[in-house]
Scaffold this motif. Structure first.
Motif, mmCIF file in Angstrom:
data_model
loop_
_atom_site.group_PDB
_atom_site.id
_atom_site.type_symbol
_atom_site.label_atom_id
_atom_site.label_comp_id
_atom_site.label_asym_id
_atom_site.label_seq_id
_atom_site.Cartn_x
_atom_site.Cartn_y
_atom_site.Cartn_z
ATOM 1 N N ARG A 29 0.826 -1.207 0.000
ATOM 2 C CA ARG A 29 0.000 0.000 0.000
ATOM 3 C C ARG A 29 0.864 1.262 0.000
ATOM 4 N NH1 ARG A 29 -2.392 1.217 5.375
ATOM 5 N NH2 ARG A 29 -0.340 2.102 5.529
ATOM 6 N N ASP A 30 1.901 1.278 0.834
ATOM 7 C CA ASP A 30 2.783 2.447 0.895
ATOM 8 C C ASP A 30 3.486 2.688 -0.434
ATOM 9 O OD1 ASP A 30 2.029 2.759 3.505
ATOM 10 O OD2 ASP A 30 3.912 1.997 4.361
ATOM 11 N N ARG A 31 3.948 1.610 -1.076
ATOM 12 C CA ARG A 31 4.629 1.756 -2.372
ATOM 13 C C ARG A 31 3.671 2.292 -3.422
ATOM 14 N NH1 ARG A 31 8.779 -2.524 -4.564
ATOM 15 N NH2 ARG A 31 9.876 -1.538 -2.862
ATOM 16 N N GLN A 32 2.418 1.832 -3.393
ATOM 17 C CA GLN A 32 1.427 2.314 -4.353
ATOM 18 C C GLN A 32 1.125 3.793 -4.112
ATOM 19 O OE1 GLN A 32 -2.352 0.371 -4.122
ATOM 20 N NE2 GLN A 32 -3.138 1.379 -5.934
ATOM 21 N N GLU A 33 0.985 4.193 -2.844
ATOM 22 C CA GLU A 33 0.715 5.595 -2.531
ATOM 23 C C GLU A 33 1.871 6.489 -2.952
ATOM 24 O OE1 GLU A 33 -0.242 5.717 1.610
ATOM 25 O OE2 GLU A 33 -2.304 5.045 1.281
ATOM 26 N N ILE A 34 3.115 6.040 -2.748
ATOM 27 C CA ILE A 34 4.274 6.828 -3.163
ATOM 28 C C ILE A 34 4.271 6.995 -4.679
ATOM 29 C CG2 ILE A 34 6.790 6.741 -3.388
ATOM 30 C CD1 ILE A 34 6.857 5.571 -0.559
ATOM 31 N N GLY A 35 3.940 5.933 -5.394
ATOM 32 C CA GLY A 35 3.875 6.011 -6.853
ATOM 33 C C GLY A 35 2.817 6.989 -7.314
ATOM 34 N N ASP B 15 4.788 14.789 -10.883
ATOM 35 C CA ASP B 15 5.276 14.865 -12.261
ATOM 36 C C ASP B 15 4.232 15.469 -13.186
ATOM 37 O OD1 ASP B 15 7.662 13.737 -11.502
ATOM 38 O OD2 ASP B 15 7.128 11.705 -12.167
ATOM 39 N N GLN B 16 2.981 15.115 -12.986
ATOM 40 C CA GLN B 16 1.898 15.656 -13.806
ATOM 41 C C GLN B 16 1.771 17.168 -13.590
ATOM 42 O OE1 GLN B 16 0.285 13.733 -15.918
ATOM 43 N NE2 GLN B 16 -1.028 15.337 -16.709
ATOM 44 N N ALA B 17 1.891 17.611 -12.339
ATOM 45 C CA ALA B 17 1.803 19.046 -12.053
ATOM 46 C C ALA B 17 2.970 19.807 -12.685
ATOM 47 C CB ALA B 17 1.778 19.277 -10.547
ATOM 48 N N ARG B 18 4.165 19.243 -12.642
ATOM 49 C CA ARG B 18 5.326 19.884 -13.267
ATOM 50 C C ARG B 18 5.132 19.998 -14.778
ATOM 51 N NH1 ARG B 18 10.138 16.652 -10.157
ATOM 52 N NH2 ARG B 18 10.014 17.813 -8.199
ATOM 53 N N LEU B 19 4.640 18.936 -15.385
ATOM 54 C CA LEU B 19 4.408 18.951 -16.819
ATOM 55 C C LEU B 19 3.353 19.995 -17.193
ATOM 56 C CD1 LEU B 19 4.983 17.698 -19.581
ATOM 57 C CD2 LEU B 19 3.164 16.045 -19.096
ATOM 58 N N GLU B 20 2.280 20.051 -16.432
ATOM 59 C CA GLU B 20 1.236 21.048 -16.709
ATOM 60 C C GLU B 20 1.770 22.464 -16.545
ATOM 61 O OE1 GLU B 20 -2.160 20.112 -14.340
ATOM 62 O OE2 GLU B 20 -2.563 18.256 -15.438
ATOM 63 N N LYS B 21 2.643 22.685 -15.555
ATOM 64 C CA LYS B 21 3.235 24.011 -15.359
ATOM 65 C C LYS B 21 4.122 24.370 -16.544
ATOM 66 C CE LYS B 21 6.126 26.734 -12.340
ATOM 67 N NZ LYS B 21 7.228 26.703 -11.402
ATOM 68 N N LEU B 22 4.940 23.433 -16.994
ATOM 69 C CA LEU B 22 5.799 23.703 -18.150
ATOM 70 C C LEU B 22 4.979 24.005 -19.398
ATOM 71 C CD1 LEU B 22 8.594 21.000 -17.777
ATOM 72 C CD2 LEU B 22 8.866 23.479 -17.649
ATOM 73 N N ILE B 23 3.920 23.261 -19.611
ATOM 74 C CA ILE B 23 3.071 23.488 -20.784
ATOM 75 C C ILE B 23 2.386 24.840 -20.691
ATOM 76 C CG2 ILE B 23 0.965 22.701 -21.944
ATOM 77 C CD1 ILE B 23 1.890 19.841 -21.359
ATOM 78 N N VAL C 160 1.672 9.624 -5.605
ATOM 79 C CA VAL C 160 2.120 10.983 -5.275
ATOM 80 C C VAL C 160 3.171 11.442 -6.281
ATOM 81 C CG1 VAL C 160 3.394 12.347 -3.575
ATOM 82 C CG2 VAL C 160 1.538 10.852 -2.831
ATOM 83 N N THR C 161 4.117 10.565 -6.614
ATOM 84 C CA THR C 161 5.146 10.915 -7.590
ATOM 85 C C THR C 161 4.516 11.216 -8.942
ATOM 86 O OG1 THR C 161 6.722 9.495 -6.445
ATOM 87 C CG2 THR C 161 7.261 10.111 -8.700
ATOM 88 N N HIS C 162 3.540 10.421 -9.325
ATOM 89 C CA HIS C 162 2.857 10.652 -10.598
ATOM 90 C C HIS C 162 2.153 12.006 -10.594
ATOM 91 C CE1 HIS C 162 0.648 9.859 -14.260
ATOM 92 N NE2 HIS C 162 -0.472 10.136 -13.629
#
Length: 96
Positions: free
Chosen positions: A64-70, A77-85, A72-74
């Motif tokens: 469960r912890d590994r899935q939650e970390i994945g 990354d999605q927020a960074r990509l949206e900011k760059l765009i 959050v990381t996703h």
């Protein structure tokens, strides 16, 4: 871009999982108690059962912890990509 929606666990699934865990634990404990063994052997099997149960809970928590970390990381990354765009201007002339 669509965000992944995690569906909550239904009450029926939770109850089914809890009941199946309870039944398996009780039947294993009953089987160990009724075996024609001495106290030392029975204690060893009971200790093994306790170890299996606790390690199962630990494994479930790690998964469960590994899935939650994945997730959050996703999201990061999605927020960074949206900011760059959103900051990118294709018509901007850059000096050479």
């Amino acid at each position: 871009m669509s965000a992944s929606i995690q569906r909550p666990t239904t009450t029926a699934f939770f109850v089914q999982a809890a009941i199946s865990f309870g039944i398996s634990l009780v039947t294993m404990a009953y089987g160990i108690a009724k075996l024609p063994l001495g106290d030392w052997e029975r204690g060893f099997l009971a200790l093994g059962l306790v170890f299996v149960v606790t390690s199962s809970f630990t494994l479930a928590k790690c998964v469960r912890d590994r899935q939650e970390i994945g997730e959050v990381t996703h999201r990061v990354d999605q927020a960074r990509l949206e900011k760059l765009i959103s900051e990118h201007d294709p018509f901007e002339v850059k000096p050479l």
